[in-house]
Design an enzyme around this catalytic site. Structure first.
Site, mmCIF file in Angstrom:
data_model
loop_
_atom_site.group_PDB
_atom_site.id
_atom_site.type_symbol
_atom_site.label_atom_id
_atom_site.label_comp_id
_atom_site.label_asym_id
_atom_site.label_seq_id
_atom_site.Cartn_x
_atom_site.Cartn_y
_atom_site.Cartn_z
ATOM 1 N N TYR A 118 1.546 2.306 -5.361
ATOM 2 C CA TYR A 118 1.758 1.109 -4.724
ATOM 3 C C TYR A 118 2.409 -0.045 -5.638
ATOM 4 C CZ TYR A 118 -2.182 3.195 -1.914
ATOM 5 O OH TYR A 118 -3.198 3.999 -1.211
ATOM 6 N N HIS B 261 -3.396 11.685 -5.604
ATOM 7 C CA HIS B 261 -2.979 10.899 -4.410
ATOM 8 C C HIS B 261 -2.870 11.816 -3.228
ATOM 9 C CE1 HIS B 261 -1.052 6.924 -2.816
ATOM 10 N NE2 HIS B 261 -1.666 7.482 -2.007
HETATM 11 N N1 NAP Z 1 -4.626 7.966 -0.127
HETATM 12 C C1 NAP Z 1 -3.940 7.608 0.988
HETATM 13 O O1 NAP Z 1 -2.853 8.482 0.824
HETATM 14 C C2 NAP Z 1 -3.691 6.095 1.630
HETATM 15 C C3 NAP Z 1 -2.956 6.026 2.524
HETATM 16 C C4 NAP Z 1 -3.003 4.667 3.256
HETATM 17 C C5 NAP Z 1 -3.675 3.790 2.614
HETATM 18 N N2 NAP Z 1 -4.456 4.155 1.590
HETATM 19 C C6 NAP Z 1 -5.429 2.890 1.154
HETATM 20 O O2 NAP Z 1 -6.244 2.647 1.989
HETATM 21 C C7 NAP Z 1 -6.059 1.205 2.303
HETATM 22 C C8 NAP Z 1 -6.407 0.868 3.872
HETATM 23 O O3 NAP Z 1 -5.429 1.378 4.675
HETATM 24 P P1 NAP Z 1 -4.447 0.671 5.536
HETATM 25 O O4 NAP Z 1 -4.153 -0.832 4.806
HETATM 26 O O5 NAP Z 1 -3.512 1.677 5.756
HETATM 27 O O6 NAP Z 1 -5.140 0.396 6.922
HETATM 28 P P2 NAP Z 1 -6.610 -0.460 7.308
HETATM 29 O O7 NAP Z 1 -7.198 -1.282 6.334
HETATM 30 O O8 NAP Z 1 -7.312 0.205 8.376
HETATM 31 O O9 NAP Z 1 -5.583 -1.892 8.010
HETATM 32 C C9 NAP Z 1 -5.063 -2.708 7.607
HETATM 33 C C10 NAP Z 1 -4.565 -3.698 8.760
HETATM 34 O O10 NAP Z 1 -5.564 -4.056 9.647
HETATM 35 C C11 NAP Z 1 -5.586 -5.370 9.412
HETATM 36 N N3 NAP Z 1 -6.864 -5.952 9.529
HETATM 37 C C12 NAP Z 1 -7.592 -5.935 8.669
HETATM 38 N N4 NAP Z 1 -8.968 -6.350 8.887
HETATM 39 C C13 NAP Z 1 -8.963 -6.592 10.238
HETATM 40 C C14 NAP Z 1 -9.904 -7.225 10.928
HETATM 41 N N5 NAP Z 1 -11.234 -7.495 10.623
HETATM 42 N N6 NAP Z 1 -9.465 -7.231 12.157
HETATM 43 C C15 NAP Z 1 -8.158 -7.029 12.780
HETATM 44 N N7 NAP Z 1 -7.222 -6.829 11.904
HETATM 45 C C16 NAP Z 1 -7.503 -6.389 10.651
HETATM 46 C C17 NAP Z 1 -4.792 -5.702 8.341
HETATM 47 O O11 NAP Z 1 -3.998 -6.954 8.535
HETATM 48 P P3 NAP Z 1 -4.279 -8.468 7.632
HETATM 49 O O12 NAP Z 1 -3.857 -8.209 6.410
HETATM 50 O O13 NAP Z 1 -3.223 -9.484 8.343
HETATM 51 O O14 NAP Z 1 -5.718 -8.806 7.675
HETATM 52 C C18 NAP Z 1 -3.784 -4.763 8.131
HETATM 53 O O15 NAP Z 1 -2.529 -4.924 9.150
HETATM 54 C C19 NAP Z 1 -4.717 1.018 1.785
HETATM 55 O O16 NAP Z 1 -4.755 -0.749 1.484
HETATM 56 C C20 NAP Z 1 -4.822 1.911 0.492
HETATM 57 O O17 NAP Z 1 -5.505 1.070 -0.512
HETATM 58 C C21 NAP Z 1 -4.514 5.357 1.143
#
Ligand code: NAP
Length: 279
Positions: free
Chosen positions: A51, A109
């Site tokens: 990241y 990861h």
């Molecule tokens: N291990 C892996 O391979 C892997 C892969 C992907 C991700 N990750 C980790 O998982 C975390 C979360 O995954 P993600 O970022 O892909 O997806 P997520 O948290 O499911 O979704 C994030 C998106 O949802 C929006 N959002 C957040 N809260 C909301 C709400 N209450 N209502 C409406 N929209 C909302 C955010 O926009 P705003 O910012 O505008 O609120 C952002 O666009 C990542 O940040 C990372 O740390 C790990």
């Protein structure tokens, strides 16, 4: 501010029932967003070497003024660092960038099975845990076969497997595997990202009933299936709302209607660079 409930991991450590995802928060805005999440009450912060924001996470933790033992920081070894010595060096690199003397949860990861070095990476994490540089160790995106192999090799079961999990992809089979092995399921992309079912009737109806937002309903669904979500939001209002999911309960009918949004549960949705076999 109400305290977030915790789970006890298989190594005896406590972990908050909701964490904060930091991808792709970077730079000054990224530090500010992570700091605002800490101020909102998040005590589990998810980062990764890939990241490229470990420095921002460390800076936000310091600026928060919170005692170190009240914030849990997760990082992840990338695919290109799986060889034993590389994995050890990778975690030291994470600690340097974070400016911390230990990590609370260190994950692999991605298994990168084509390189076939994830067992070495796991041996390295076991060693780092013995040396006290990481408190809990786990994996991410591991299948049942990958889990079986590292457990067989080391006798050490991961505390956590962080997998893609949301109402459209509930990971029923992996959750059952985790339950059997005593592994905590952590959910990445807990909302479902581009496919988030924020406008589906099953979600909006429950939101209206409980006077909460659709996002809160989805995160509450996670809590009630025993999944630990790590939502990312750059918006302080949504950050706060995503943590405020312990004051209502979805009924069995509401849970069933949301779970019925599941599509093909047999494959990873993928599509995000982070989810592919990456180096
Ligand atoms: N291990 C892996 O391979 C892997 C892969 C992907 C991700 N990750 C980790 O998982 C975390 C979360 O995954 P993600 O970022 O892909 O997806 P997520 O948290 O499911 O979704 C994030 C998106 O949802 C929006 N959002 C957040 N809260 C909301 C709400 N209450 N209502 C409406 N929209 C909302 C955010 O926009 P705003 O910012 O505008 O609120 C952002 O666009 C990542 O940040 C990372 O740390 C790990």
């Amino acid at each position: 501010m109400a305290q977030t409930p915790t789970y006890v991991l298989n190594d005896g450590s406590a972990i908050p029932a909701v964490g904060f995802g930091t991808y792709p928060l970077k730079g000054g805005d990224g530090t500010a967003a992570i700091l605002s999440a800490l101020e909102a009450g998040y005590r589990l912060i998810d980062t990764a070497v890939n990241y490229e924001n470990e420095a921002e996470v460390g800076e936000a933790v310091r600026r928060s003024g919170l005692p170190r033992d009240q914030v849990l920081v997760t990082s992840k070894v990338p695919g290109r660092h799986h060889a034993y010595d590389d994995a050890i060096a990778s975690v030291h690199g994470s600690l340097d960038r974070l400016g911390l003397d230990h990590l609370d949860l260190q994950l692999i990861h991605w298994p990168n099975p084509s390189r076939d070095l994830y067992v070495e990476a796991w041996r390295a994490l076991v060693r780092l845990q013995q040396d006290g540089l990481v408190r809990s160790i786990g994996v991410s995106n591991f299948t049942e076969a990958h889990l079986a192999r590292i457990i067989e090799d080391t006798g050490v079961t991961p505390a956590v497997n962080q997998v893609e999990l949301h109402p459209r992809f509930p990971q029923s089979r992996m959750r059952a595997v985790h339950e059997r092995l005593g592994i905590r399921t952590e959910a990445w992309s807990p909302m479902g990202k581009r496919r988030a079912p924020l406008e589906e009737a099953a979600v909006t109806t429950a939101a209206a009933t409980h006077d909460v937002s659709p996002g809160q309903v989805i995160l509450r669904w996670h809590v009630q299936i025993g999944s630990l979500p790590i939502p990312k939001s750059a918006d302080p209002r949504r950050q706060a709302e995503n943590l405020d999911i312990f004051g209502f309960e979805l009924s069995p009918d509401e849970m069933e209607a949301i779970s019925a949004l599941a599509e093909d549960d047999g494959r990873l949705f993928g599509g995000d660079p982070d989810t592919h076999e990456e180096m």
